[in-house]
Design a protein around this motif. Structure first.
Motif, short mmCIF file in Angstrom:
data_model
loop_
_atom_site.label_atom_id
_atom_site.label_comp_id
_atom_site.label_asym_id
_atom_site.label_seq_id
_atom_site.Cartn_x
_atom_site.Cartn_y
_atom_site.Cartn_z
N ALA A 56 -39.52 -119.00 -83.32
CA ALA A 56 -40.44 -118.53 -82.30
C ALA A 56 -41.72 -119.81 -82.15
N GLU A 57 -41.90 -120.34 -83.21
CA GLU A 57 -42.99 -121.33 -82.85
C GLU A 57 -42.53 -122.74 -82.23
N CYS A 58 -41.22 -123.09 -82.47
CA CYS A 58 -40.54 -124.06 -81.98
C CYS A 58 -40.12 -123.63 -80.40
N PHE A 59 -39.87 -122.45 -79.92
CA PHE A 59 -39.74 -122.06 -78.64
C PHE A 59 -40.87 -122.16 -77.92
N LYS A 60 -41.96 -121.75 -78.49
CA LYS A 60 -43.43 -121.76 -77.98
C LYS A 60 -43.61 -123.32 -77.81
N ALA A 61 -43.44 -124.06 -78.79
CA ALA A 61 -43.90 -125.54 -78.61
C ALA A 61 -43.16 -126.41 -77.64
N PHE A 62 -42.11 -125.90 -77.64
CA PHE A 62 -41.35 -126.71 -76.38
C PHE A 62 -41.43 -125.86 -75.12
N SER A 63 -42.27 -124.97 -75.07
CA SER A 63 -42.68 -124.30 -73.65
C SER A 63 -41.35 -123.49 -73.08
N ALA A 70 -33.09 -125.87 -79.68
CA ALA A 70 -32.05 -126.03 -80.59
C ALA A 70 -31.91 -127.34 -81.39
N ALA A 71 -32.29 -128.33 -80.70
CA ALA A 71 -32.28 -129.74 -81.52
C ALA A 71 -33.22 -129.71 -82.83
N GLY A 74 -31.83 -127.41 -85.39
CA GLY A 74 -30.47 -127.64 -85.90
C GLY A 74 -29.51 -126.84 -85.41
N GLY A 75 -29.59 -126.09 -84.28
CA GLY A 75 -28.84 -125.10 -83.79
C GLY A 75 -28.13 -125.65 -82.60
N THR A 76 -27.26 -124.73 -81.77
CA THR A 76 -26.67 -125.17 -80.60
C THR A 76 -27.16 -124.45 -79.34
N ARG A 77 -27.03 -124.96 -78.24
CA ARG A 77 -27.35 -124.11 -77.01
C ARG A 77 -25.89 -123.62 -76.46
N GLY A 78 -26.45 -122.30 -76.33
CA GLY A 78 -25.22 -121.49 -75.90
C GLY A 78 -25.63 -120.43 -74.74
N ILE A 87 -28.79 -120.96 -80.54
CA ILE A 87 -28.01 -120.20 -81.57
C ILE A 87 -28.15 -121.10 -82.84
N VAL A 88 -28.60 -120.18 -83.85
CA VAL A 88 -28.69 -121.20 -85.10
C VAL A 88 -28.06 -120.22 -86.09
#
Length: 151
Positions: A56-63, A70-71, A74-78, A87-88
């Protein structure tokens, strides 16, 4: 007059004592296995909460940028349920891994509100055990204003 020998009574006493100890041992084994599974569930919930907080914090930090989130995680975009998603996958020890050895999955689905992306970016974060009946361990909404927007 029939007289029983003392060794027969001693043997019966020993059998009763062994039966009582066997019942007590069975109860102890049940209690220990129950406590083991409760401790595992508590550990998994705690680790899932940490992973969800990081997500959640990464999602918010990258708006709400799914690719950057995802990067970073360490997950993927899907695509999950028709939404652009991060998706992680996590292994048994809650380390990020590939889909092959995964026991847990976190995904953050993103959608925009408002016209032309001018509104708030919303998402929903789920963490679930892969082998379970798709019941989420943790699930909560995530919302963030796009970069450059004031509160």
């Amino acid at each position: 007059m029939v007289r029983r020998s003392r060794s027969t009574l001693f043997l019966m006493e020993q059998l009763i004592v062994i039966a009582v100890f066997a019942i007590c041992a069975a109860a102890c084994v049940k209690i220990l296995t129950t406590s083991y599974f409760m401790a595992k569930q508590t550990r998994d919930t705690g680790n899932a909460l940490l992973a969800a907080e990081n997500g959640a914090e990464c999602f918010k930090a990258f708006s709400g940028d799914v690719g950057k989130t995802a990067a970073m995680l360490g997950g993927t975009r899907g695509e999950v349920n028709g939404f652009d998603s991060v998706i992680v996958y996590y292994d048994e020890e809650w380390d990020v891994c590939g889909e092959g050895g995964a026991m847990y999955r976190m995904y953050i689905s993103r959608w925009d509100t408002g016209q032309g992306g001018a509104g708030m970016v919303q998402g929903h974060l789920f963490i679930e055990e892969i082998d379970a009946e798709a019941e989420s361990i943790i699930s909560f909404p995530v919302a963030v204003l796009p970069a450059g927007k004031g509160v």
